[in-house]
Design an enzyme around this catalytic site. Structure first.
Site, PDB file in Angstrom:
ATOM      1  N   HIS A   1       0.804  -1.230   0.000  1.00  0.00           N
ATOM      2  CA  HIS A   1       0.000   0.000   0.000  1.00  0.00           C
ATOM      3  C   HIS A   1       0.835   1.277   0.000  1.00  0.00           C
ATOM      4  O   HIS A   1       0.279   2.373  -0.008  1.00  0.00           O
ATOM      5  CB  HIS A   1      -0.959   0.009   1.203  1.00  0.00           C
ATOM      6  CG  HIS A   1      -0.261   0.287   2.499  1.00  0.00           C
ATOM      7  ND1 HIS A   1       0.457  -0.657   3.155  1.00  0.00           N
ATOM      8  CD2 HIS A   1      -0.160   1.427   3.226  1.00  0.00           C
ATOM      9  CE1 HIS A   1       0.966  -0.132   4.254  1.00  0.00           C
ATOM     10  NE2 HIS A   1       0.618   1.136   4.320  1.00  0.00           N
TER      11      HIS A   1
HETATM   12  C1  UD1 Z   1      -2.382   5.599   5.637  1.00  0.00           C
HETATM   13  C2  UD1 Z   1      -1.103   6.124   6.287  1.00  0.00           C
HETATM   14  C3  UD1 Z   1      -0.024   5.068   6.174  1.00  0.00           C
HETATM   15  C4  UD1 Z   1      -0.482   3.729   6.732  1.00  0.00           C
HETATM   16  C5  UD1 Z   1      -1.774   3.341   6.025  1.00  0.00           C
HETATM   17  C6  UD1 Z   1      -2.297   2.025   6.528  1.00  0.00           C
HETATM   18  C7  UD1 Z   1      -0.643   8.547   6.162  1.00  0.00           C
HETATM   19  C8  UD1 Z   1       0.142   9.583   5.471  1.00  0.00           C
HETATM   20  N1  UD1 Z   1      -0.608   7.311   5.606  1.00  0.00           N
HETATM   21  O1  UD1 Z   1      -2.121   5.411   4.266  1.00  0.00           O
HETATM   22  O2  UD1 Z   1       1.109   5.472   6.906  1.00  0.00           O
HETATM   23  O3  UD1 Z   1       0.514   2.775   6.534  1.00  0.00           O
HETATM   24  O4  UD1 Z   1      -2.740   4.367   6.242  1.00  0.00           O
HETATM   25  O5  UD1 Z   1      -3.453   1.639   5.858  1.00  0.00           O
HETATM   26  O6  UD1 Z   1      -1.275   8.824   7.154  1.00  0.00           O
HETATM   27  N2  UD1 Z   1      -9.411   4.784   1.444  1.00  0.00           N
HETATM   28  C9  UD1 Z   1     -10.600   4.099   1.412  1.00  0.00           C
HETATM   29  N3  UD1 Z   1     -11.192   3.783   2.607  1.00  0.00           N
HETATM   30  C10 UD1 Z   1     -10.659   4.111   3.814  1.00  0.00           C
HETATM   31  C11 UD1 Z   1      -9.462   4.839   3.816  1.00  0.00           C
HETATM   32  C12 UD1 Z   1      -8.846   5.159   2.640  1.00  0.00           C
HETATM   33  O7  UD1 Z   1     -11.111   3.764   0.354  1.00  0.00           O
HETATM   34  O8  UD1 Z   1     -11.254   3.773   4.850  1.00  0.00           O
HETATM   35  C13 UD1 Z   1      -8.736   5.104   0.161  1.00  0.00           C
HETATM   36  C14 UD1 Z   1      -9.060   6.481  -0.336  1.00  0.00           C
HETATM   37  O9  UD1 Z   1      -9.187   6.414  -1.711  1.00  0.00           O
HETATM   38  C15 UD1 Z   1      -7.825   7.287   0.026  1.00  0.00           C
HETATM   39  C16 UD1 Z   1      -6.714   6.239  -0.065  1.00  0.00           C
HETATM   40  O10 UD1 Z   1      -7.330   5.022   0.347  1.00  0.00           O
HETATM   41  O11 UD1 Z   1      -7.645   8.362  -0.814  1.00  0.00           O
HETATM   42  C17 UD1 Z   1      -5.549   6.533   0.823  1.00  0.00           C
HETATM   43  O12 UD1 Z   1      -5.975   6.746   2.183  1.00  0.00           O
HETATM   44  P1  UD1 Z   1      -5.088   7.661   3.175  1.00  0.00           P
HETATM   45  O13 UD1 Z   1      -5.665   7.662   4.539  1.00  0.00           O
HETATM   46  O14 UD1 Z   1      -4.826   8.970   2.532  1.00  0.00           O
HETATM   47  O15 UD1 Z   1      -3.692   6.927   3.194  1.00  0.00           O
HETATM   48  P2  UD1 Z   1      -3.311   5.381   3.207  1.00  0.00           P
HETATM   49  O16 UD1 Z   1      -2.695   5.045   1.893  1.00  0.00           O
HETATM   50  O17 UD1 Z   1      -4.426   4.526   3.695  1.00  0.00           O
END
Ligand code: UD1
Length: 361
Positions: free
Chosen positions: A207
């Site tokens: 991820h």
């Molecule tokens: C975040 C953390 C990362 C951690 C990871 C674990 C930061 C900068 N990154 O990354 O350190 O290792 O979580 O999972 O804080 N999304 C969904 N559903 C959700 C959450 C996210 O669909 O419940 C999708 C969305 O499209 C979003 C993307 O995942 O834009 C990324 O989510 P985000 O919270 O920005 O960062 P992660 O890649 O999950």
């Protein structure tokens, strides 16, 4: 009695916060905890399911910030948390890990004169293109109490000029959750659901933006997984971030699943022959259980998993991944006196609570 705000936001925070909250609830004369979920992760599979399985209560507050750019997400968390921290200022705000929720709430608290404790302090990949590295450096530089998981963390902090009186080596609280839930995870039927035999498959998670945001890099890794899947089944629970890029890539015989809950995933990787990952937490969890792990990154902020544990950092070159994976599948790990790192013993939450009490007097 200490009023504390315990902050969670993203999936890897939940297993770190659960043992701390549980320990605080055993000490009602010492702690009055308030659980605050920023809502950085919000899907049931990324959030609610973890609350249920880890025995976390409903959060007292959910800021509901959702996804966005780094600036949007961090700013929304700060705007959401500030009125709560101002309305009933706690004695301590406790933040865990290195996600955007960690730095956002630490920054709000410290500017309001609230003491901040950072759980999992001092880890450094020395790769500033990782958003987490920026979150770690900033959080550690403003926190009052730096609670570390491995000995190199204190060295890193001291090299950055942080007073050693602010640093306490408490061990790894995520391993508290792991050890507490191993038995319950045995009830998971994930292996039969996926048609897998114990120790006869490879589990994969990916991820990190550097691996999954670009189709070229992700294709390179998937090509390696396809090659490995000609020898043993490969199972890959797909993080929402990875889903989009994966859509345009041929995945062959790799078994793709939705993100798994805590217990299913614990059962899955603990029964695997080998884990391929770019996760930070999973490097530690595999080390704690003695499962071989190949980390598909150029660096790690968790060197103890390589020095004492079962981890090897191998990058993302297709041939290298295939060679290293097949070597382990065929002959197992090279011996290196692997052991569980010090203080990864299931008692970190007790030490965290003790240190917060000690730092308050
Ligand atoms: C975040 C953390 C990362 C951690 C990871 C674990 C930061 C900068 N990154 O990354 O350190 O290792 O979580 O999972 O804080 N999304 C969904 N559903 C959700 C959450 C996210 O669909 O419940 C999708 C969305 O499209 C979003 C993307 O995942 O834009 C990324 O989510 P985000 O919270 O920005 O960062 P992660 O890649 O999950």
């Amino acid at each position: 009695m200490l009023n504390v705000h315990l902050i969670v936001g993203a999936r890897p925070n939940f297993m770190k916060a659960a043992p701390i909250l549980s320990e605080m609830r055993k000490r009602p004369k010492q702690f009055s905890p308030t659980l605050i979920h920023t809502g950085q992760h919000y899907d049931a599979a990324m959030s609610t399911q973890f609350f249920d399985e880890l025995g976390l209560p409903q959060p007292d507050y959910n800021l509901g910030v959702g996804s966005g750019t780094h600036a949007e997400q961090t700013a929304r968390i700060m705007l959401g948390y500030e009125p709560i921290a101002t309305g009933m200022p706690p004695d301590w705000t406790i933040v865990v890990g290195d996600v955007n929720s960690t730095i956002a709430c630490a920054l709000v608290a410290v500017k309001l004169g609230i003491r901040v404790a950072h759980v999992e302090a001092g880890l450094r990949s020395r790769d500033r293109t990782m958003p987490e590295e920026i979150n770690r450096i900033l959080t550690d530089s403003i926190a009052d109490l730096l609670l570390t998981t491995e000995p190199t963390a204190e060295e890193n902090l001291r090299n950055e000029g942080i007073d050693s009186r602010r640093i306490r080596f408490v061990g790894n609280v995520m391993i508290d959750s792991l050890l507490a839930n191993l038995r319950s995870a045995e009830r998971s039927d994930i292996l039969s659901r996926c048609g897998l035999e114990s120790r006869e498959f490879v589990a994969v998670t990916l991820h990190r933006p550097s691996n999954v945001d670009s189709p070229e890099t992700l294709s390179r890794i998937i090509a390696a997984m396809r090659e490995i899947s000609r020898r043993v089944p490969v199972i890959f629970p797909v993080h929402p971030r990875t889903r989009e890029t994966l859509r345009g890539i041929e995945t062959g015989d790799i078994t793709l699943t939705e993100p798994l809950g805590y217990l299913d995933f614990l059962r899955l990787f603990s029964q695997s022959k080998l884990v391929l990952t770019d996760s930070g937490g999973l490097q530690e969890e595999t080390t704690a259980l003695g499962i071989p792990c190949l980390t598909l990154r150029e660096n790690t902020e968790r060197p103890v998993t390589v020095e004492m544990g079962t981890n090897k950092v191998i990058g993302t070159n297709t041939e290298r991944i295939v060679t290293e994976a097949l070597r382990i599948i065929e002959s197992g790990l090279e011996p290196n006196n692997r052991k569980r790192p010090p203080l990864w013993d299931g008692r970190a939450a007790v030490r965290i609570c003790d240190e917060i009490i000690a730092a308050s007097s």
